[in-house]
Write a protein that holds these residues in place. Structure first.
Motif, mmCIF file in Angstrom:
data_model
loop_
_atom_site.group_PDB
_atom_site.id
_atom_site.type_symbol
_atom_site.label_atom_id
_atom_site.label_comp_id
_atom_site.label_asym_id
_atom_site.label_seq_id
_atom_site.Cartn_x
_atom_site.Cartn_y
_atom_site.Cartn_z
ATOM 1 N N UNK A 32 0.833 -1.204 0.000
ATOM 2 C CA UNK A 32 0.000 0.000 0.000
ATOM 3 C C UNK A 32 0.872 1.260 0.000
ATOM 4 N N UNK A 33 2.007 1.224 0.736
ATOM 5 C CA UNK A 33 2.914 2.378 0.732
ATOM 6 C C UNK A 33 3.426 2.631 -0.689
ATOM 7 N N UNK A 34 3.770 1.549 -1.401
ATOM 8 C CA UNK A 34 4.195 1.666 -2.796
ATOM 9 C C UNK A 34 3.120 2.338 -3.634
ATOM 10 N N UNK A 35 1.876 1.827 -3.501
ATOM 11 C CA UNK A 35 0.762 2.386 -4.274
ATOM 12 C C UNK A 35 0.570 3.863 -3.969
ATOM 13 N N UNK A 36 0.610 4.213 -2.662
ATOM 14 C CA UNK A 36 0.353 5.594 -2.265
ATOM 15 C C UNK A 36 1.437 6.517 -2.794
ATOM 16 N N UNK A 37 2.677 6.020 -2.850
ATOM 17 C CA UNK A 37 3.772 6.861 -3.315
ATOM 18 C C UNK A 37 3.813 7.009 -4.827
ATOM 19 N N UNK A 242 4.929 8.740 1.684
ATOM 20 C CA UNK A 242 4.940 7.387 1.109
ATOM 21 C C UNK A 242 6.096 7.233 0.135
ATOM 22 N N UNK A 243 6.391 8.306 -0.637
ATOM 23 C CA UNK A 243 7.523 8.245 -1.563
ATOM 24 C C UNK A 243 8.825 8.042 -0.786
ATOM 25 N N UNK A 244 8.966 8.748 0.354
ATOM 26 C CA UNK A 244 10.137 8.533 1.210
ATOM 27 C C UNK A 244 10.161 7.087 1.686
ATOM 28 N N UNK A 245 8.969 6.564 2.004
ATOM 29 C CA UNK A 245 8.856 5.168 2.434
ATOM 30 C C UNK A 245 9.362 4.206 1.382
ATOM 31 N N UNK A 246 9.064 4.497 0.110
ATOM 32 C CA UNK A 246 9.510 3.616 -0.975
ATOM 33 C C UNK A 246 11.042 3.495 -0.976
#
Lengths: 274, 289
Positions: A32-37, A242-246
Motif C-alpha cells: 500500500x505504501x508503494x501504491x500511495x507513493x 509514502x515516496x520517502x517510504x519507498x
C-alpha cells in the motif's frame, strides 16, 4: 536432510491458508505504501486512479523528508561503524577469555535488544540532563542511543563466528613471523568477515528504522526519518511521505538480499533471537 | 605466562566497549530507577537520593495509571497469542521448504517486513484501515456498506492489528530455527506407529517446538507492551497504554520522576515476563537449564 519432496508434502492444507494470511498481513501494508507513493491523485482511492512519479519528484524537492532521510543515513552509518569496532572487541573478550561472570557480561551487553527502546531512550535522556554532560538532544547523544541497540547485533553474530574459529590458522601466521596486528588484519578479519558484514548490515538497518530510542533523544534542528514520518502521519497522509517510504523499503530489501547472499539467514536469526 | 598476557590484551582491547556499556547503559538505567524514587517535582531533573515511594503509591492508587498497566499487559498477551496462531503455520512452512531459493526468498520477505521502519508500515495500515481508507472505500464501492465507514482503527481493534503486524516477523523467526531442528524421523516414527497426521503433529511437533513458542511469545509480549507508535497512531490516543503515559509525563507535563516511575514499572513487567519464561523453559527441559 533426506526425503526432500516428502518434507514439503507434510505441511497440512490448513497451515498453507493461515501462512498465506500471515504473509498477507506482513506484506500488504508495504504494498500500500508503494501504491500511495506512485499514485497520481492527492490521496489513494479505490479503485486507484493511475500511476505517476510526481510524489517521487516531490520527495527529492522536499525540505523535510529528504533531509530527514539523509540524516538517518548519517546516523545509521556512524552507529554501524562504532558498533562494529566496539562489538568486535567485546566479542573477542567474550569468546577467547574464560573468566567468572562471563555469562553475566554477555547478558548485559546483549540485553538492549530485549529491553523497551523507549526506556533506553528515556534513561539516556534523564542521564544526560541530570549529569549535565551536554549530550541531551544532540547528534552525539542520539548516536550513543543507537549504538546501544545496534551493538548487540554485532556481538551476537561476531561471537557466533568466533566460536567456530580455527585458531591454528592464527598460530601458523604468528609462527611464520607475522605481528599480532598483521595476523588480526590478514587472518582473523577475513575469516569472520561474513559475520562482520551481516552484523554491520543489521546494525545499519536497525538504526535507520529506529523510532523508540530516538523519541527522547532527537536534536531539535535535525530529525531522523522515522520521527519525521511520525510527526506528519499524526495529522495527514502525505503521499510525499509514502515516496520517502519507498526509498526506505528499497534500502531494507537490498540490505537483506546482501545479507542472504553472504551468510546463512537462519544462523543470523538463531544468533539473535534464540 | 602467555595466557595471562593474552588475557590482559583481550581485556584492554574490550575496555572502550565495556566502558561504553557501563557509562551509557548501566549508569543511566540505574539513574532511572533512582529518579523514580525521588519526590515528584515538576521541572527538576536530578538524582536526589530520596528513596521515597510516593510515585509508586500514586501509580497504584489512581485508576488511570493501574488500568493502563492492566490494559498494556492484556493487550500484549492477546497479541502474543494471535501472533503465535498466525506465525506458527508460516514458520512451519518456511522450515519445511527444502528448495534453497524458495526458502531464502521467504526469509528475505519476513526479514524485510521486520526491519522496515514501523512508522512506514503504519502508514500503509492507516491508508488501508482508516474511515476513508481503501477497505472502507472498497466496501462502499461494492455496495456492502451504505457509506457509513466500518470503524477499523482509532480503537482497540486497530491497535491489535497494528501490534500483530509489528510483532509477527519476530514470532516467525523465533519458531523457524526450532521447527527446523526437529528431526523429521520423529514424526515419521509416530506416523508409522499408527498416529494420524494431526495426532503426530500435536503429540510430537508441537511439544518439541515449545522452546521456540515460549521465546517467541516472550519477545512479542516485550515488543507489544513497550510500543509507543502503534497505540498512538492506530488507537488515535483512545487506547491509553503505559508508553503513552511515559511520554505525556515527560514531554508534556515535565513530571520527570513520575515518568521515570511509569518507565520502571513497564521495565519490571518485561523482566517478570522473562522470569516466567525462564521458569517454564527450565520445567520443559526437565530442570536441565
Amino acid at each position: 536432510m533426506a526425503n526432500k519432496p516428502y518434507q514439503e508434502a507434510l505441511v497440512p492444507g490448513a497451515f498453507k491458508w493461515i501462512a498465506g494470511l500471515a504473509l498477507f498481513i506482513l506484506l500488504v501494508p508495504i504494498f500500500v505504501v508503494f501504491l500511495a507513493g506512485l499514485n497520481s491523485g492527492d490521496f489513494l482511492t479505490f479503485p486507484p486512479e493511475g500511476l505517476s512519479l510526481r510524489w517521487i519528484k516531490a520527495f527529492f524537492e522536499s525540505d523535510s523528508y529528504l533531509p530527514a532521510y539523509l540524516y538517518s543515513l548519517i546516523i545509521a552509518l556512524t552507529a554501524m561503524v562504532i558498533s562494529l569496532i566496539l562489538g568486535t572487541l567485546i566479542s573477542l573478550l567474550l569468546v577467547r577469555s574464560a573468566f567468572a561472570g562471563r555469562a553475566l557480561l554477555r547478558a548485559v551487553v546483549m540485553s538492549p535488544i530485549m529491553l523497551p527502546g523507549i526506556v533506553i531512550g528515556l534513561s539516556l535522556y534523564l542521564f544526560y540532563i541530570s549529569f549535565d554532560i551536554g549530550l541531551a538532544r544532540t547528534q552525539a547523544g542520539l548516536v550513543i542511543g543507537h549504538v546501544l541497540v545496534t551493538c548487540p547485533y554485532v556481538i551476537g553474530m561476531v561471537s557466533a563466528a568466533l566460536v567456530g574459529f580455527d585458531r591454528s590458522l592464527e598460530e601458523a601466521a604468528r609462527s611464520l613471523g607475522a605481528s599480532r596486528w598483521e595476523t588480526f588484519r590478514k587472518i582473523t578479519i577475513p575469516l569472520i568477515s561474513p559475520a562482520l558484514i551481516a552484523g554491520g548490515v543489521f546494525a545499519f538497518i536497525v538504526s535507520f528504522g529506529q523510532f523508540d530510542v530516538s523519541l527522547f533523544l532527537t536534536p531539535p534542528n535535525n530529525t531522523p526519518l522515522p520521527i519525521a514520518l511520525y510527526t506528519s502521519l499524526r495529522y495527514t497522509f502525505e503521499p510525499t511521505a509514502a515516496a520517502a517510504g519507498i526509498f526506505a523499503i528499497f534500502l531494507v530489501v537490498v540490505s537483506m538480499v546482501i545479507t542472504a547472499k553472504i551468510t546463512n539467514l537462519r544462523r543470523i536469526t538463531a544468533a539473535n533471537y534464540n | 605466562m602467555q595466557d595471562t598476557q593474552e588475557n590482559r590484551r583481550l581485556w584492554l582491547l574490550a575496555t572502550p566497549g565495556l566502558l561504553f556499556f557501563l557509562i551509557f547503559f548501566l549508569i543511566p538505567v540505574s539513574a532511572l530507577f533512582l529518579i523514580s524514587f525521588d519526590k515528584s517535582s515538576t521541572g527538576i531533573v536530578d538524582i536526589r537520593w530520596m528513596f521515597d515511594l510516593g510515585n509508586y503509591e500514586r501509580f497504584f492508587s489512581r485508576a488511570i495509571y493501574y488500568e493502563a498497566a492492566l490494559r498494556s499487559v492484556g493487550l500484549a498477551m492477546l497479541v502474543s497469542i494471535i501472533a503465535l496462531f498466525l506465525g506458527y503455520p508460516l514458520a512451519f512452512l518456511i522450515a519445511k521448504t527444502t528448495d534453497p531459493a524458495r526458502n531464502t526468498f521467504l526469509m528475505i520477505l519476513v526479514l524485510s517486513a521486520m526491519q522496515l521502519d514501523m512508522v512506514i508500515r503504519l502508514f500503509g495500515l492507516m491508508v488501508l484501515m482508516g474511515d476513508k481508507g481503501l477497505i472502507n472505500q472498497a466496501a462502499a464501492w461494492a455496495g456492502w456498506t451504505d457509506g457509513t465507514p466500518i470503524p477499523l482503527m482509532y480503537n482497540f481493534f486497530g491497535v491489535v492489528v497494528g501490534l500483530v503486524q509489528f510483532t509477527l516477523p519476530f514470532m516467525i523467526l523465533s519458531l523457524v530455527g526450532v521447527i527446523q531442528g526437529i528431526h523429521p524421523s520423529l514424526e515419521e516414527a509416530a506416523r508409522s506407529l499408527g498416529a494420524s497426521r494431526w495426532k503426530a503433529f500435536w503429540k510430537v511437533t508441537v511439544p518439541m517446538s515449545m522452546p521456540g513458542i515460549l521465546s517467541g511469545m516472550l519477545l512479542v509480549f516485550a515488543l507489544a507492551i513497550s510500543s509507543y507508535v502503534v497505540p498512538t497512531l492506530m488507537g488515535g490516543w483512545k487506547v491509553v497504554v503505559l508508553p503513552i503515559h511515559i511520554f505525556q509525563q515527560i514531554s508534556e507535563l515535565a513530571k520527570w520522576q513520575f515518568g521515570a516511575t511509569v518507565a520502571v514499572i513497564m521495565f519490571l513487567i518485561s523482566i517478570a515476563a522473562m522470569l516466567v519464561y525462564q521458569r517454564s523453559a527450565s520445567r520443559l527441559a526437565g530442570g536441565r537449564i
